[in-house]
Design a protein around this motif. Structure first.
Motif, PDB file in Angstrom:
ATOM      1  N   GLY A 142       0.795  -1.220   0.000  1.00  0.00           N
ATOM      2  CA  GLY A 142       0.000   0.000   0.000  1.00  0.00           C
ATOM      3  C   GLY A 142       0.826   1.267   0.000  1.00  0.00           C
ATOM      4  O   GLY A 142       1.780   1.430  -0.766  1.00  0.00           O
ATOM      5  N   HIS A 143       0.463   2.160   0.907  1.00  0.00           N
ATOM      6  CA  HIS A 143       1.025   3.512   0.929  1.00  0.00           C
ATOM      7  C   HIS A 143       2.521   3.568   1.166  1.00  0.00           C
ATOM      8  O   HIS A 143       3.169   4.567   0.843  1.00  0.00           O
ATOM      9  N   LEU A 154      -4.902   6.872  -2.789  1.00  0.00           N
ATOM     10  CA  LEU A 154      -5.162   5.960  -1.674  1.00  0.00           C
ATOM     11  C   LEU A 154      -6.648   5.625  -1.756  1.00  0.00           C
ATOM     12  O   LEU A 154      -7.468   6.197  -1.048  1.00  0.00           O
ATOM     13  N   ARG A 184      -8.213  -0.628   6.389  1.00  0.00           N
ATOM     14  CA  ARG A 184      -7.057   0.034   5.782  1.00  0.00           C
ATOM     15  C   ARG A 184      -7.236   0.108   4.259  1.00  0.00           C
ATOM     16  O   ARG A 184      -7.725  -0.830   3.626  1.00  0.00           O
ATOM     17  N   GLY A 242      -5.979   0.529   0.309  1.00  0.00           N
ATOM     18  CA  GLY A 242      -4.857   0.219  -0.563  1.00  0.00           C
ATOM     19  C   GLY A 242      -4.485   1.404  -1.438  1.00  0.00           C
ATOM     20  O   GLY A 242      -5.196   2.411  -1.493  1.00  0.00           O
ATOM     21  N   MET A 243      -3.374   1.287  -2.150  1.00  0.00           N
ATOM     22  CA  MET A 243      -2.877   2.395  -2.959  1.00  0.00           C
ATOM     23  C   MET A 243      -2.539   1.938  -4.371  1.00  0.00           C
ATOM     24  O   MET A 243      -2.063   0.825  -4.577  1.00  0.00           O
ATOM     25  N   CYS A 284     -10.612   0.762  -7.932  1.00  0.00           N
ATOM     26  CA  CYS A 284     -10.347   2.050  -7.297  1.00  0.00           C
ATOM     27  C   CYS A 284     -11.098   3.133  -8.059  1.00  0.00           C
ATOM     28  O   CYS A 284     -11.877   2.837  -8.950  1.00  0.00           O
ATOM     29  N   GLY A 338      -0.222  -3.257  -3.819  1.00  0.00           N
ATOM     30  CA  GLY A 338      -1.050  -2.124  -3.426  1.00  0.00           C
ATOM     31  C   GLY A 338      -2.194  -2.455  -2.498  1.00  0.00           C
ATOM     32  O   GLY A 338      -2.727  -1.572  -1.805  1.00  0.00           O
ATOM     33  N   ALA A 358      -4.291  -3.686   0.712  1.00  0.00           N
ATOM     34  CA  ALA A 358      -3.937  -3.341   2.082  1.00  0.00           C
ATOM     35  C   ALA A 358      -4.159  -4.438   3.106  1.00  0.00           C
ATOM     36  O   ALA A 358      -3.696  -4.337   4.235  1.00  0.00           O
TER      37      ALA A 358
END
Length: 521
Positions: free
Chosen positions: A143-144, A162, A227, A229-230, A251, A270, A272
């Motif tokens: 993720g981030h 995000l 949480r 994801g990115m 997304c 990516g 989470a």
């Protein structure tokens, strides 16, 4: 009796084959996360915002991710070590084949913002540093963490949004991480195509449903503070040989947004969810991604993307899309749906509040949200087209915009520090050679050799390379030596580079002010 023996032998062989297929890989893995043995950080909000979890969910799951990852990693690998992010030092990664970053360590240098001394307006920003500039250990970023840690390194695994939920789509199922060494099956099921895909300039032909793969059993869109994801920016991602997109994900962005991808020996996972929420298929693929990252241990980053908001030439296609009527109608329809859905959620939350039920922080923000203002078509064009520097030439006339963009596509470039803006290079336009054509460099060097328009030639070479030779002979020697092993990168600053991480000068592409003054960064 004979049949029983044959059956037993077959069963034993089957078990042996399965055991061999799932045999632990002799790879050492370091996991960096939060340990339950250490107290929650005092400044909880700064931690939670980076991962998108609500404070309530963060407290609930604090310390659970580390043992979950430890258990998963020990299933597949021979040597696994965990360390709290606050105790991590980059020298630790030197002792392991692959490092898994689930949380960012303590920064070694804080972020620096540069403002204009006269106007006070923002000029530029130096991201915080979490590792040194020469950090190049094979790593998985969850993720981030990919952008937080990778920004100062020039990683293409940047922070586009995000906003990644729990499903993958537009997957390269033939990729190595879906093949082994740990056996897995990728189950694809049709799901509604995300709005971000359908409303994007490259998503008009997408069907209403597309095949998706479930990675996590829960996602942030379930509304329980999970949480987030990115995804990284997809445009220009694969314009260098050491980068590849493996999958996009569910997304709010277009289909090219990167949910699974590699840049050098850095790998973006990516999604989470911890192993407590990963599907069985995803667990095996995650383990395969670690093996794949280890195989690419020596594939160091060649192109450094220091500006996350640099515009590549896909941006031209996006601008062309904004000039069309379907684009505007899609925008209107999308935000009408957003406003309708928001109103429904607010009504439900008002009922919950009236019943004296406690609202989460996320729900409180939702309750206070206001409907999106839907712009007129002129306002839509002004917002999306008017902010470009070349809009002074075209105005908001859609026909003039399309003509200008199409005619000048070969000659557009972005300054390395440009903010989603492209400029026409009149120097190469006068030559009639695209900046993506290596003949442009050859022509500029020939001009130096012949003493023809030498200032223009020098500007071209400074603009599109990282070199700064003092003589035509030196330029020619360099070009002849490397021309068959060069590529053009837009994401990395609109420069021609050599396909060798050690063959390029350790400098950044030049801004126009440096070219005019004949100085390099």
């Amino acid at each position: 009796m004979k049949n029983k023996f044959i059956y037993s032998l077959a069963a034993a062989l089957c078990i042996s084959i399965i055991s061999y297929a799932q045999k632990k890989q002799n790879i050492s893995v370091l996991y960096v996360g939060y340990s339950a043995e250490k107290p929650i950080h005092e400044n909880l909000e700064s931690i939670v915002v980076s991962g998108g979890m609500t404070p309530e969910r963060f407290k609930e799951e604090y310390g659970k991710r580390m043992p979950a990852f430890k258990g998963l990693l020990e299933t597949y690998f021979t040597n696994v070590k965990t360390v709290d992010a606050r105790d991590y030092k980059e020298v630790m990664s030197s002792n392991y084949d692959v490092t898994v970053f689930d949380e960012a360590p303590t920064p070694i240098k804080d972020r620096v913002i540069h403002n204009d001394p006269v106007t006070g307006e923002f000029v530029s920003m130096e991201p915080a540093k979490y590792v040194s500039d020469d950090f190049n250990r094979p790593s998985i970023f969850i993720g981030h963490t990919s952008s937080v840690i990778g920004s100062s390194l020039g990683s293409k695994l940047d922070w586009y949004c995000l906003c990644l939920d729990r499903h993958a789509h537009h997957i390269k199922t033939e990729h190595a991480i879906f093949k082994g060494p740990f056996k897995t099956e990728i189950t694809l099921k049709n799901r509604a195509t995300p709005e971000g895909v359908l409303k994007a300039f490259d998503g008009l032909d997408e069907p209403s449903e597309i095949p998706m793969w479930e990675v996590d059993s829960e996602g942030y869109e379930d509304g329980k503070g999970f949480r987030i994801g990115m995804v990284a920016r997809g445009w220009g991602f694969e314009d260098s040989p050491e980068a590849e997109i493996i999958s996009s994900g569910e997304c709010s962005k277009q289909k090219t947004a990167v949910a699974l991808g590699r840049h050098g020996n850095f790998f973006l996972w990516g999604f989470a969810g911890s192993p407590d929420y990963m599907t069985e298929e995803a667990k095996a693929v995650f383990a395969n991604a670690i093996v794949y990252t280890n195989k690419n241990a020596d594939d160091n980053i060649i192109v450094r993307k220091y500006n996350q908001r640099i515009a590549t030439k896909e941006y031209i296609d996006e601008m062309l899309f904004y000039t069309t009527k379907p684009s505007y109608l899609s925008y209107v329809e999308f935000y009408k749906k957003v406003n309708e859905e928001t109103e429904k959620q607010k009504i439900a939350l008002e009922k919950k509040q009236a019943a004296n039920e406690e609202l989460t922080q996320f729900e409180k923000r939702m309750l206070n949200s206001k409907p999106q203002v839907i712009a007129t078509r002129e306002g839509y064009l002004k917002k999306n087209i008017g902010r470009n520097s070349w809009a002074e030439i075209t105005g908001l006339d859609t026909l003039a915009i399309r003509k200008y963009l199409i005619e000048n596509r070969d000659y557009f470039y972005s300054e390395p520090n440009g903010f989603y803006d492209l400029k026409v290079d009149d120097d190469i336009k006068s030559l009639g050679i695209a900046n993506t054509d290596i003949k442009m460099l050859d022509k500029a060097i020939s001009m130096l050799e012949k003493g023809v328009e030498t200032e223009k030639a020098h500007r071209i070479l400074l603009r599109y390379t990282l070199e700064d030779f003092t003589s035509p002979k030196a330029w020619r020697t360099w070009f002849n030596k490397h021309k068959n092993n060069m590529f053009f990168t837009e994401a990395g600053g609109y420069v021609w580079m050599i396909n060798d991480a050690n063959a390029n000068p350790k400098v950044r592409p030049r801004n126009e002010i440096d070219i005019v003054s004949n100085k390099s960064n």
